[in-house]
Design a protein around this motif. Structure first.
Motif, short mmCIF file in Angstrom:
data_model
loop_
_atom_site.label_atom_id
_atom_site.label_comp_id
_atom_site.label_asym_id
_atom_site.label_seq_id
_atom_site.Cartn_x
_atom_site.Cartn_y
_atom_site.Cartn_z
N LEU A 108 0.78 29.21 -4.10
CA LEU A 108 1.01 30.62 -4.41
C LEU A 108 1.28 31.43 -3.14
CD1 LEU A 108 -1.59 31.20 -7.26
CD2 LEU A 108 0.91 30.93 -7.45
N GLN A 109 0.60 31.11 -2.05
CA GLN A 109 0.85 31.81 -0.79
C GLN A 109 2.27 31.56 -0.30
OE1 GLN A 109 -1.05 34.05 0.94
NE2 GLN A 109 0.79 34.28 2.15
N ALA A 110 2.74 30.33 -0.42
CA ALA A 110 4.11 30.02 -0.02
C ALA A 110 5.12 30.75 -0.90
CB ALA A 110 4.35 28.51 -0.07
N ALA A 111 4.84 30.83 -2.21
CA ALA A 111 5.72 31.57 -3.12
C ALA A 111 5.74 33.06 -2.76
CB ALA A 111 5.27 31.37 -4.56
N GLN A 112 4.58 33.63 -2.45
CA GLN A 112 4.51 35.04 -2.07
C GLN A 112 5.27 35.29 -0.77
OE1 GLN A 112 0.27 35.65 -2.01
NE2 GLN A 112 0.21 36.25 -4.17
N THR A 113 5.19 34.37 0.16
CA THR A 113 5.92 34.50 1.42
C THR A 113 7.43 34.52 1.15
OG1 THR A 113 4.15 33.43 2.66
CG2 THR A 113 6.34 33.45 3.68
N LEU A 114 7.90 33.61 0.30
CA LEU A 114 9.32 33.59 -0.03
C LEU A 114 9.74 34.87 -0.74
CD1 LEU A 114 12.03 32.14 -0.07
CD2 LEU A 114 11.31 31.00 -2.16
N LEU A 115 8.90 35.39 -1.63
CA LEU A 115 9.20 36.65 -2.30
C LEU A 115 9.37 37.79 -1.30
CD1 LEU A 115 6.89 36.62 -5.44
CD2 LEU A 115 9.38 36.85 -5.43
N GLY A 116 8.59 37.77 -0.23
CA GLY A 116 8.67 38.81 0.77
C GLY A 116 9.87 38.67 1.69
N GLN A 117 10.45 37.48 1.77
CA GLN A 117 11.55 37.24 2.70
C GLN A 117 12.93 37.27 2.05
OE1 GLN A 117 10.60 33.39 4.30
NE2 GLN A 117 9.07 34.20 5.70
N ALA A 118 13.02 36.88 0.80
CA ALA A 118 14.33 36.69 0.17
C ALA A 118 14.60 37.78 -0.87
CB ALA A 118 14.37 35.32 -0.51
N HIS A 119 15.88 37.97 -1.14
CA HIS A 119 16.32 38.89 -2.19
C HIS A 119 17.02 38.07 -3.26
CE1 HIS A 119 15.37 42.39 0.22
NE2 HIS A 119 15.97 41.80 1.25
N PRO A 120 16.97 38.52 -4.50
CA PRO A 120 17.67 37.77 -5.56
C PRO A 120 19.15 37.59 -5.21
CG PRO A 120 16.30 39.48 -6.52
CD PRO A 120 16.30 39.70 -5.03
N HIS A 121 19.64 36.37 -5.35
CA HIS A 121 21.05 36.11 -5.09
C HIS A 121 21.81 35.82 -6.38
CE1 HIS A 121 20.94 31.71 -5.65
NE2 HIS A 121 19.76 31.77 -5.08
N ASP A 122 21.09 35.69 -7.47
CA ASP A 122 21.73 35.45 -8.75
C ASP A 122 20.75 35.86 -9.85
OD1 ASP A 122 23.67 34.65 -10.54
OD2 ASP A 122 23.23 32.52 -10.39
N ALA A 123 21.29 36.27 -10.97
CA ALA A 123 20.46 36.64 -12.12
C ALA A 123 21.17 36.19 -13.38
CB ALA A 123 20.21 38.14 -12.16
N GLN A 124 20.38 35.81 -14.37
CA GLN A 124 20.93 35.39 -15.65
C GLN A 124 20.25 36.19 -16.74
OE1 GLN A 124 19.91 31.25 -15.63
NE2 GLN A 124 21.43 30.73 -14.10
N LEU A 125 21.04 36.92 -17.51
CA LEU A 125 20.53 37.70 -18.62
C LEU A 125 20.36 36.79 -19.82
CD1 LEU A 125 19.80 40.56 -19.63
CD2 LEU A 125 22.20 40.81 -20.30
N GLY A 126 19.22 36.88 -20.49
CA GLY A 126 18.98 36.08 -21.68
C GLY A 126 19.89 36.49 -22.82
N GLN A 127 20.07 35.60 -23.77
CA GLN A 127 20.94 35.86 -24.91
C GLN A 127 20.47 37.07 -25.72
OE1 GLN A 127 21.55 32.46 -27.38
NE2 GLN A 127 23.07 33.46 -28.66
N ASP A 128 19.17 37.32 -25.71
CA ASP A 128 18.63 38.46 -26.47
C ASP A 128 18.88 39.80 -25.77
OD1 ASP A 128 16.88 38.37 -24.35
OD2 ASP A 128 15.10 37.98 -25.55
N GLY A 129 19.32 39.78 -24.53
CA GLY A 129 19.59 41.00 -23.79
C GLY A 129 18.35 41.67 -23.22
N ASN A 130 17.17 41.12 -23.50
CA ASN A 130 15.92 41.71 -23.03
C ASN A 130 15.18 40.84 -22.02
OD1 ASN A 130 16.01 44.05 -24.65
ND2 ASN A 130 15.33 42.86 -26.41
N THR A 131 15.64 39.64 -21.81
CA THR A 131 14.97 38.72 -20.89
C THR A 131 15.95 38.33 -19.79
OG1 THR A 131 15.62 36.80 -22.22
CG2 THR A 131 13.46 37.78 -22.69
N GLY A 132 15.41 37.79 -18.72
CA GLY A 132 16.29 37.36 -17.63
C GLY A 132 15.57 36.47 -16.64
N VAL A 133 16.37 35.81 -15.82
CA VAL A 133 15.87 34.96 -14.75
C VAL A 133 16.54 35.40 -13.46
CG1 VAL A 133 15.74 32.60 -13.87
CG2 VAL A 133 15.48 33.02 -16.32
N PHE A 134 15.75 35.57 -12.41
CA PHE A 134 16.25 35.97 -11.10
C PHE A 134 16.01 34.82 -10.13
CE2 PHE A 134 15.14 39.69 -13.48
CZ PHE A 134 16.22 40.54 -13.26
N LEU A 135 17.04 34.45 -9.40
CA LEU A 135 16.98 33.33 -8.47
C LEU A 135 16.92 33.84 -7.04
CD1 LEU A 135 19.79 31.24 -10.16
CD2 LEU A 135 17.35 31.14 -10.63
#
Length: 108
Positions: A23-50
């Motif tokens: 979790l610490q490594a994930a938090q570190t990456l969250l603090g360093q990187a910005h989303p470079h891609d996003a996928q909107l779910g078919q329902d229009g209310n959900t999504g995934v950010f890479l």
């Protein structure tokens, strides 16, 4: 987490230490990187950010009720495996909680 770390059925404080390091490594990456891609779910209310930085990637999932959760975190996937040189077998350093001795293939 079991797929992206050196987890091997540890329990108690050993398992807790692996989870905390993950979790610490994930938090570190969250603090360093910005989303470079996003996928909107078919329902229009959900999504995934890479997010990606160096050799690590992270996926955040947004649920329909606005909850953001860690969907995936680990070594970056190879986009064009044929053009990436094979690094050879990985030793899986015990000092690196994110290393995994069998991590040689993409997680897809």
């Amino acid at each position: 987490m079991a797929l992206n770390t050196r987890f091997q059925n540890e329990t108690g404080s050993a398992a807790r230490q692996l989870v905390e390091a993950y979790l610490q490594a994930a938090q570190t990456l969250l603090g360093q990187a910005h989303p470079h891609d996003a996928q909107l779910g078919q329902d229009g209310n959900t999504g995934v950010f890479l997010l990606q930085s160096g050799d690590q990637h992270l996926e955040l999932q947004l649920s329909a009720n606005g909850v953001i959760s860690l969907r995936d975190f680990g070594l970056a996937r190879r986009i064009a495996a044929a053009s990436v040189p094979d690094p050879g077998p990985s030793s899986g350093s015990p000092s690196d909680p994110l290393s995994h001795p069998d991590q040689q293939e993409p997680l897809s």
